[in-house]
Design a protein around this motif. Structure first.
Motif, PDB file in Angstrom:
ATOM      1  N   ALA A   1      -8.694  -1.357  -3.198  1.00 27.78           N
ATOM      2  CA  ALA A   1      -8.071  -1.423  -4.373  1.00 27.78           C
ATOM      3  C   ALA A   1      -6.775  -1.658  -4.628  1.00 27.78           C
ATOM      4  O   ALA A   1      -6.226  -0.826  -3.730  1.00 27.78           O
ATOM      5  N   GLY A   2      -5.850  -2.435  -4.679  1.00 30.72           N
ATOM      6  CA  GLY A   2      -4.272  -1.915  -4.787  1.00 30.72           C
ATOM      7  C   GLY A   2      -3.812  -1.732  -5.400  1.00 30.72           C
ATOM      8  O   GLY A   2      -4.306  -1.474  -6.661  1.00 30.72           O
ATOM      9  N   GLY A   3      -2.165  -1.486  -4.933  1.00 26.44           N
ATOM     10  CA  GLY A   3      -1.129  -0.970  -6.634  1.00 26.44           C
ATOM     11  C   GLY A   3      -0.557  -2.373  -6.830  1.00 26.44           C
ATOM     12  O   GLY A   3      -0.045  -2.314  -7.816  1.00 26.44           O
ATOM     13  N   GLU A   4       0.295  -2.985  -6.020  1.00 29.46           N
ATOM     14  CA  GLU A   4       0.687  -4.224  -6.307  1.00 29.46           C
ATOM     15  C   GLU A   4      -0.712  -5.331  -6.822  1.00 29.46           C
ATOM     16  O   GLU A   4      -1.440  -5.006  -6.946  1.00 29.46           O
ATOM     17  N   SER A   5       0.581  -6.529  -6.958  1.00 30.24           N
ATOM     18  CA  SER A   5      -0.688  -7.488  -7.000  1.00 30.24           C
ATOM     19  C   SER A   5      -1.668  -7.870  -5.932  1.00 30.24           C
ATOM     20  O   SER A   5      -1.810  -7.604  -4.806  1.00 30.24           O
ATOM     21  N   GLY A   6      -2.364  -8.417  -5.996  1.00 24.29           N
ATOM     22  CA  GLY A   6      -3.821  -8.822  -4.860  1.00 24.29           C
ATOM     23  C   GLY A   6      -3.549  -9.775  -4.552  1.00 24.29           C
ATOM     24  O   GLY A   6      -4.517  -9.921  -3.313  1.00 24.29           O
ATOM     25  N   SER A   7      -2.429 -10.107  -4.315  1.00 25.42           N
ATOM     26  CA  SER A   7      -3.125 -11.875  -3.158  1.00 25.42           C
ATOM     27  C   SER A   7      -2.002 -11.390  -2.362  1.00 25.42           C
ATOM     28  O   SER A   7      -2.281 -12.130  -1.339  1.00 25.42           O
TER      29      SER A   7
ATOM     30  N   ASP B   1       5.498  10.700   0.587  1.00 22.85           N
ATOM     31  CA  ASP B   1       5.033   9.931   2.033  1.00 22.85           C
ATOM     32  C   ASP B   1       6.291   8.729   1.650  1.00 22.85           C
ATOM     33  O   ASP B   1       7.105   8.232   1.154  1.00 22.85           O
ATOM     34  N   ILE B   2       5.764   8.841   3.443  1.00 27.22           N
ATOM     35  CA  ILE B   2       6.731   7.772   4.409  1.00 27.22           C
ATOM     36  C   ILE B   2       5.647   7.203   5.151  1.00 27.22           C
ATOM     37  O   ILE B   2       4.937   7.674   6.389  1.00 27.22           O
ATOM     38  N   ILE B   3       4.931   6.461   4.875  1.00 31.38           N
ATOM     39  CA  ILE B   3       3.904   5.890   6.107  1.00 31.38           C
ATOM     40  C   ILE B   3       3.918   4.293   5.997  1.00 31.38           C
ATOM     41  O   ILE B   3       4.218   3.549   5.247  1.00 31.38           O
ATOM     42  N   PRO B   4       2.831   3.442   6.664  1.00 32.63           N
ATOM     43  CA  PRO B   4       2.903   1.951   6.707  1.00 32.63           C
ATOM     44  C   PRO B   4       2.558   1.219   5.294  1.00 32.63           C
ATOM     45  O   PRO B   4       1.428   1.481   4.743  1.00 32.63           O
ATOM     46  N   SER B   5       2.838   0.366   5.095  1.00 34.13           N
ATOM     47  CA  SER B   5       2.695  -0.044   3.760  1.00 34.13           C
ATOM     48  C   SER B   5       2.460  -2.014   4.231  1.00 34.13           C
ATOM     49  O   SER B   5       3.194  -1.837   5.525  1.00 34.13           O
ATOM     50  N   PHE B   6       1.364  -2.456   3.461  1.00 32.20           N
ATOM     51  CA  PHE B   6       1.027  -4.230   4.226  1.00 32.20           C
ATOM     52  C   PHE B   6       1.003  -4.306   3.735  1.00 32.20           C
ATOM     53  O   PHE B   6       1.141  -4.622   2.438  1.00 32.20           O
TER      54      PHE B   6
ATOM     55  N   MET C   1      -2.484  -9.531  -0.311  1.00 35.82           N
ATOM     56  CA  MET C   1      -3.596  -7.802   0.584  1.00 35.82           C
ATOM     57  C   MET C   1      -4.234  -8.070   2.144  1.00 35.82           C
ATOM     58  O   MET C   1      -4.617  -9.230   2.013  1.00 35.82           O
ATOM     59  N   PHE C   2      -3.905  -7.036   2.862  1.00 38.22           N
ATOM     60  CA  PHE C   2      -4.805  -7.838   4.280  1.00 38.22           C
ATOM     61  C   PHE C   2      -5.759  -6.874   4.128  1.00 38.22           C
ATOM     62  O   PHE C   2      -6.499  -5.474   3.809  1.00 38.22           O
ATOM     63  N   GLU C   3      -7.530  -7.568   3.606  1.00 38.62           N
ATOM     64  CA  GLU C   3      -8.602  -7.317   3.887  1.00 38.62           C
ATOM     65  C   GLU C   3      -9.117  -7.148   5.024  1.00 38.62           C
ATOM     66  O   GLU C   3      -9.091  -7.977   5.752  1.00 38.62           O
ATOM     67  N   THR C   4     -10.166  -6.162   4.537  1.00 37.76           N
ATOM     68  CA  THR C   4     -10.849  -5.734   5.901  1.00 37.76           C
ATOM     69  C   THR C   4     -12.267  -5.351   6.032  1.00 37.76           C
ATOM     70  O   THR C   4     -12.380  -5.122   4.512  1.00 37.76           O
ATOM     71  N   ASP C   5     -13.367  -5.514   6.818  1.00 38.99           N
ATOM     72  CA  ASP C   5     -14.497  -4.868   6.732  1.00 38.99           C
ATOM     73  C   ASP C   5     -14.759  -3.684   6.703  1.00 38.99           C
ATOM     74  O   ASP C   5     -14.381  -2.996   7.969  1.00 38.99           O
TER      75      ASP C   5
END
Ligand code: 4AD
Ligand code: MG
Length: 423
Positions: free
Chosen positions: A161-167, A194-199, A169-173
């Motif tokens: 699940a996401g932390g910000e708005s749902g619209s 942390d320092i990591i990528p967000s999408f 998000m990159f969805e994957t299987d």
């Protein structure tokens, strides 16, 4: 391994015999001399290869070499006022390691071609210098957090699940389950960073949006939003001051005025969301209550600033579910965005978090979020919940502003944007 000296060290070795290895930056031949400007990861240096001083193979290799070929040369370091950096290698032997085909990037190239050839363009002095400044920025951010006793952690990138708005998000299987690439690691952190990528799957073609960006996020136990803002100011000040004081030469090469960073000292100016709307409406914008502050608005707000400014106290109605309402003024959230000067845009979003179990559940219901998906985050409110705050910094946005870059794509080695997935 090939034994060699870095160019930055070579200048200290006048009169000594050394080996340099790198790429041909420039080449010019005149009579019995070939001049090659060599580039390695530390700088450039001219080499002179005189037909009479070298064996036949070396001379042949020097004649045949091309721009961007990889080469190695042995010789003596000389001071020479005529050489571009004041030093020269008088070559005794020279050989090509790998001859480059004609390099596809010449002086005037379209932005699209440079992006298609990013794997080669990254070798340019401009890009290499930006990436060095980026490396220092990451180093200084980590230094800052270590000095404040924050631990760096590595949360997952694949999430349910996401932390910000749902619209966006990159969805994957994920083995038959729906999963998302993380938009923010916030919910996993608490007195760590942390320092990591967000999408972000935002369909925005602006100069400040990436689909994959390096996100620094911190959560701070027992911090109020006031403490949170102070931590952010101190962090931004620390990075700017370290960059200004320890990298004068690099900044000069990048055309960055050191003073623009030296002035970045805490405290930063603060205006409320309401004051921001009033200012915008007085300066040509048409903003209604609850409107977001967009890219054009950010420009108007920060045009005349030379330090970042906080926009705080946003209406709770337009705040994400985890932001805490102000107990003294419940129409508003205890949050703040940090805006970089000169229209570089929002670099940080932060807030106090809703740490009361019942209030959090109520907010989640308003947002129609599934309690099942967030069971572990809710658990944290059940087992010794504490007041806390946190924030997220877009590192490329910070770099874009500090180095005054036109576009965020140049603040990251291989940008991922709406229309760009390669190289
Ligand atoms: O404002 P955002 O969406 O907030 C969060 O993700 C919170 N969970 C942060 C937190 O409180 N831990 O994103 C935070 C920052 C923005 O201020 C911006 O600097 C950067 O992330 N950012 C982007 N940078 C580049 N490209 C994008 N598409 C970005 N979206 C956000
Ligand atoms: Mg934001």
């Amino acid at each position: 391994m090939l034994e060699f000296t870095h160019i930055s060290e070579a200048q200290k070795l006048v009169g000594k015999e050394i080996t340099l290895s790198g790429w041909v930056y420039r080449k010019r031949a005149s009579g019995g001399v070939t001049f090659i400007v060599l580039r390695d990861s530390t700088g450039t240096m001219q080499m002179s290869i005189k037909k009479d001083n070298v064996d036949q193979k070396s001379w042949g290799d020097a004649e045949n070499t091309t721009v961007e070929s990889s080469v190695t040369a042995k010789g003596t370091v000389k001071e020479d006022k005529r050489a571009p950096t004041g030093y020269e290698l008088e070559v005794k032997s020279f050989s090509n390691i790998s001859i480059s085909e004609p390099f596809p990037i010449t002086e005037y190239q379209s932005t699209e071609l440079l992006l298609d050839k990013r794997h080669l363009w990254i070798r340019s002095q401009k890009m290499a210098n930006i990436m060095k400044a980026r490396a220092f920025t990451f180093e200084y951010l980590r230094e800052f957090f270590a000095s404040r006793h924050f631990w760096e952690v590595t949360p997952p990138v694949l999430t349910k699940a996401g932390g910000e708005s749902g619209s966006d998000m990159f969805e994957t299987d994920f083995f038959g389950q729906k999963a998302y690439l993380t938009q923010s690691s916030q919910l996993y952190l608490e007195l760590v960073y942390d320092i990591i990528p967000s999408f972000r799957a935002e369909k925005s073609r602006t100069t400040k949006h990436l689909a994959e960006y390096w996100h620094l996020e911190a959560e701070e136990a027992y911090y109020s939003n006031e403490d949170n803002m102070k931590l952010q100011e101190d962090m931004v000040e620390y990075v700017c001051q370290r960059l200004a004081h320890d990298n004068a030469e690099l900044l000069e090469l990048l055309g960055v005025d050191k003073k623009s960073l030296e002035v970045v000292k805490a405290p930063f100016k603060r205006i409320t969301y309401k004051e921001a709307l009033d200012y915008l409406n007085k300066h040509g914008a048409h903003k209604d209550w609850l409107d977001d502050i967009g890219t054009e608005d950010e420009k108007i707000l920060t045009e005349k600033e030379n330090k970042p400014i906080f926009v705080y106290k946003w209406p709770l109605k337009i705040a994400t579910f985890y932001k805490r309402e102000d107990p003294e003024d419940p129409e508003f959230a205890l949050n703040a965005d940090l805006q970089a000067p000169h229209g570089h845009g929002e670099i940080i979003g932060g807030s106090e978090r809703e740490w009361n179990y019942d209030k959090l559940i109520k907010r989640m219901k308003e947002f129609k979020l599934s309690e099942k998906d967030y069971y572990w985050y809710i658990d944290l409110r059940k087992y010794g919940s504490i007041p806390h705050s946190g924030f997220g910094l877009g590192t490329e946005r910070l770099i874009k502003w500090m180095l005054n870059l036109d576009h965020i794509r140049d603040a990251i080695p291989f940008p991922r944007m709406m229309n760009r997935l390669e190289p």
